[in-house]
Design a protein around this motif. Sequence first.
Motif, PDB file in Angstrom:
ATOM      1  N   HIS A  55       0.844  -1.189   0.000  1.00 29.47           N
ATOM      2  CA  HIS A  55       0.000   0.000   0.000  1.00 29.47           C
ATOM      3  C   HIS A  55       0.879   1.239   0.000  1.00 29.47           C
ATOM      4  O   HIS A  55       1.868   1.314   0.726  1.00 29.47           O
ATOM      5  CB  HIS A  55      -0.908  -0.012   1.239  1.00 29.47           C
ATOM      6  N   GLY A  56       0.512   2.196  -0.808  1.00 25.87           N
ATOM      7  CA  GLY A  56       1.319   3.392  -0.970  1.00 25.87           C
ATOM      8  C   GLY A  56       1.237   4.361   0.192  1.00 25.87           C
ATOM      9  O   GLY A  56       1.976   5.329   0.261  1.00 25.87           O
ATOM     10  N   GLY A  57       0.331   4.132   1.124  1.00 28.02           N
ATOM     11  CA  GLY A  57       0.187   5.037   2.263  1.00 28.02           C
ATOM     12  C   GLY A  57      -0.953   5.990   2.034  1.00 28.02           C
ATOM     13  O   GLY A  57      -1.943   5.672   1.401  1.00 28.02           O
ATOM     14  N   GLY A  58      -0.832   7.148   2.554  1.00 28.78           N
ATOM     15  CA  GLY A  58      -1.868   8.163   2.440  1.00 28.78           C
ATOM     16  C   GLY A  58      -1.362   9.432   3.089  1.00 28.78           C
ATOM     17  O   GLY A  58      -0.177   9.573   3.404  1.00 28.78           O
ATOM     18  N   ASN A  59      -2.267  10.352   3.282  1.00 33.15           N
ATOM     19  CA  ASN A  59      -1.894  11.597   3.928  1.00 33.15           C
ATOM     20  C   ASN A  59      -1.613  11.356   5.403  1.00 33.15           C
ATOM     21  O   ASN A  59      -2.259  10.521   6.040  1.00 33.15           O
ATOM     22  CB  ASN A  59      -3.012  12.627   3.786  1.00 33.15           C
ATOM     23  N   THR A  60      -0.668  12.086   5.950  1.00 28.45           N
ATOM     24  CA  THR A  60      -0.378  11.974   7.366  1.00 28.45           C
ATOM     25  C   THR A  60      -1.478  12.672   8.153  1.00 28.45           C
ATOM     26  O   THR A  60      -2.150  13.577   7.642  1.00 28.45           O
ATOM     27  CB  THR A  60       0.985  12.605   7.709  1.00 28.45           C
ATOM     28  N   ALA A  61      -1.656  12.267   9.377  1.00 28.61           N
ATOM     29  CA  ALA A  61      -2.699  12.842  10.218  1.00 28.61           C
ATOM     30  C   ALA A  61      -2.407  14.312  10.484  1.00 28.61           C
ATOM     31  O   ALA A  61      -1.245  14.706  10.686  1.00 28.61           O
ATOM     32  CB  ALA A  61      -2.793  12.080  11.527  1.00 28.61           C
ATOM     33  N   LYS A  62      -3.445  15.121  10.466  1.00 27.69           N
ATOM     34  CA  LYS A  62      -3.288  16.553  10.704  1.00 27.69           C
ATOM     35  C   LYS A  62      -3.019  16.827  12.184  1.00 27.69           C
ATOM     36  O   LYS A  62      -2.292  17.749  12.530  1.00 27.69           O
ATOM     37  CB  LYS A  62      -4.559  17.278  10.248  1.00 27.69           C
ATOM     38  N   LEU A  63      -3.608  16.005  13.063  1.00 30.15           N
ATOM     39  CA  LEU A  63      -3.462  16.227  14.499  1.00 30.15           C
ATOM     40  C   LEU A  63      -2.658  15.096  15.149  1.00 30.15           C
ATOM     41  O   LEU A  63      -2.798  13.936  14.777  1.00 30.15           O
ATOM     42  CB  LEU A  63      -4.839  16.293  15.165  1.00 30.15           C
ATOM     43  N   SER A  64      -1.872  15.466  16.142  1.00 33.39           N
ATOM     44  CA  SER A  64      -1.130  14.469  16.910  1.00 33.39           C
ATOM     45  C   SER A  64      -2.067  13.851  17.948  1.00 33.39           C
ATOM     46  O   SER A  64      -3.201  14.295  18.130  1.00 33.39           O
ATOM     47  CB  SER A  64       0.059  15.126  17.607  1.00 33.39           C
ATOM     48  N   MET A  68      -5.538  15.297  19.539  1.00 34.78           N
ATOM     49  CA  MET A  68      -6.780  14.533  19.494  1.00 34.78           C
ATOM     50  C   MET A  68      -7.390  14.457  20.888  1.00 34.78           C
ATOM     51  O   MET A  68      -8.608  14.552  21.053  1.00 34.78           O
ATOM     52  CB  MET A  68      -6.525  13.122  18.952  1.00 34.78           C
ATOM     53  N   ALA A  69      -6.539  14.269  21.905  1.00 33.90           N
ATOM     54  CA  ALA A  69      -7.023  14.250  23.283  1.00 33.90           C
ATOM     55  C   ALA A  69      -7.625  15.597  23.658  1.00 33.90           C
ATOM     56  O   ALA A  69      -8.613  15.665  24.397  1.00 33.90           O
ATOM     57  CB  ALA A  69      -5.894  13.879  24.235  1.00 33.90           C
ATOM     58  N   LEU A  70      -7.046  16.681  23.125  1.00 32.37           N
ATOM     59  CA  LEU A  70      -7.583  18.009  23.385  1.00 32.37           C
ATOM     60  C   LEU A  70      -8.975  18.170  22.769  1.00 32.37           C
ATOM     61  O   LEU A  70      -9.842  18.808  23.354  1.00 32.37           O
ATOM     62  CB  LEU A  70      -6.632  19.090  22.848  1.00 32.37           C
ATOM     63  N   VAL A  71      -9.191  17.578  21.608  1.00 31.54           N
ATOM     64  CA  VAL A  71     -10.522  17.628  20.978  1.00 31.54           C
ATOM     65  C   VAL A  71     -11.539  16.961  21.897  1.00 31.54           C
ATOM     66  O   VAL A  71     -12.658  17.466  22.071  1.00 31.54           O
ATOM     67  CB  VAL A  71     -10.502  16.969  19.578  1.00 31.54           C
ATOM     68  N   VAL A  72     -11.158  15.844  22.500  1.00 30.52           N
ATOM     69  CA  VAL A  72     -12.055  15.167  23.443  1.00 30.52           C
ATOM     70  C   VAL A  72     -12.392  16.100  24.596  1.00 30.52           C
ATOM     71  O   VAL A  72     -13.556  16.225  24.996  1.00 30.52           O
ATOM     72  CB  VAL A  72     -11.411  13.854  23.966  1.00 30.52           C
ATOM     73  N   VAL A  73     -11.388  16.795  25.124  1.00 32.63           N
ATOM     74  CA  VAL A  73     -11.603  17.728  26.226  1.00 32.63           C
ATOM     75  C   VAL A  73     -12.508  18.872  25.787  1.00 32.63           C
ATOM     76  O   VAL A  73     -13.430  19.273  26.524  1.00 32.63           O
ATOM     77  CB  VAL A  73     -10.242  18.271  26.751  1.00 32.63           C
ATOM     78  N   LEU A  90      -9.804  24.907  19.023  1.00 30.09           N
ATOM     79  CA  LEU A  90      -8.581  24.122  18.814  1.00 30.09           C
ATOM     80  C   LEU A  90      -7.459  25.016  18.302  1.00 30.09           C
ATOM     81  O   LEU A  90      -6.311  24.909  18.748  1.00 30.09           O
ATOM     82  CB  LEU A  90      -8.848  22.980  17.831  1.00 30.09           C
ATOM     83  N   LYS A  91      -7.796  25.933  17.407  1.00 33.04           N
ATOM     84  CA  LYS A  91      -6.785  26.845  16.874  1.00 33.04           C
ATOM     85  C   LYS A  91      -6.259  27.770  17.964  1.00 33.04           C
ATOM     86  O   LYS A  91      -5.066  28.072  18.020  1.00 33.04           O
ATOM     87  CB  LYS A  91      -7.355  27.662  15.717  1.00 33.04           C
ATOM     88  N   GLU A  92      -7.148  28.240  18.857  1.00 36.03           N
ATOM     89  CA  GLU A  92      -6.724  29.115  19.952  1.00 36.03           C
ATOM     90  C   GLU A  92      -5.741  28.405  20.886  1.00 36.03           C
ATOM     91  O   GLU A  92      -4.774  28.998  21.336  1.00 36.03           O
ATOM     92  CB  GLU A  92      -7.943  29.566  20.765  1.00 36.03           C
ATOM     93  N   ARG A  93      -5.996  27.139  21.152  1.00 38.54           N
ATOM     94  CA  ARG A  93      -5.166  26.415  22.131  1.00 38.54           C
ATOM     95  C   ARG A  93      -3.905  25.814  21.537  1.00 38.54           C
ATOM     96  O   ARG A  93      -2.898  25.694  22.230  1.00 38.54           O
ATOM     97  CB  ARG A  93      -5.985  25.309  22.794  1.00 38.54           C
ATOM     98  N   THR A  94      -3.956  25.393  20.267  1.00 38.48           N
ATOM     99  CA  THR A  94      -2.796  24.706  19.699  1.00 38.48           C
ATOM    100  C   THR A  94      -2.154  25.446  18.537  1.00 38.48           C
ATOM    101  O   THR A  94      -1.012  25.171  18.192  1.00 38.48           O
ATOM    102  CB  THR A  94      -3.185  23.306  19.187  1.00 38.48           C
ATOM    103  N   GLY A  95      -2.890  26.340  17.902  1.00 41.16           N
ATOM    104  CA  GLY A  95      -2.374  27.028  16.726  1.00 41.16           C
ATOM    105  C   GLY A  95      -2.565  26.231  15.437  1.00 41.16           C
ATOM    106  O   GLY A  95      -2.171  26.672  14.368  1.00 41.16           O
ATOM    107  N   VAL A  96      -3.184  25.054  15.533  1.00 47.38           N
ATOM    108  CA  VAL A  96      -3.424  24.217  14.356  1.00 47.38           C
ATOM    109  C   VAL A  96      -4.813  24.514  13.835  1.00 47.38           C
ATOM    110  O   VAL A  96      -5.797  24.413  14.562  1.00 47.38           O
ATOM    111  CB  VAL A  96      -3.296  22.717  14.706  1.00 47.38           C
TER     112      VAL A  96
END
Length: 144
Positions: A55-64, A68-73, A90-96
Amino acid sequence: MKAYSTDLRQKVIDAYKNQEGSQRNLASRFSVSLTFIQKLLKRYRSSGTVEPKAHGGGNTAKLSSEQMALVVVLVEEDNDAILVELCERLKERTGVKVSRSTMGRITQKLNLTRKKKHCTPAKNTQNEFKNSEQSIGQPLAQSC
């Protein structure tokens, strides 16, 4: 789409070697496309193998995983927030910065539900139509 099994690939090669039909006939016989037969034969001639390519793979995940744990919070803090609001927080807390659709996929992947609070009219003990004291046009009391 999953790769065709090695067994099927080997059967196609064996049938071609035994001259059991043209490439088109083999394609219809094994219910595969002509292009698959052509590429399989080319791969077999060049490398000698019928194994599917890795398999050639795919795009890497946007979030670490931490993000992801922060999204849950964020969802636990305010499960009434819409996806756009979660993106902004999410952008305010992580800049992503992520899009609304990306946030939707993330919440689905994490099995997070965002239940909304619904405002419903307060229940009256008396029938509203029989209540002659209530005048028309007055708003009903609501409980949220």
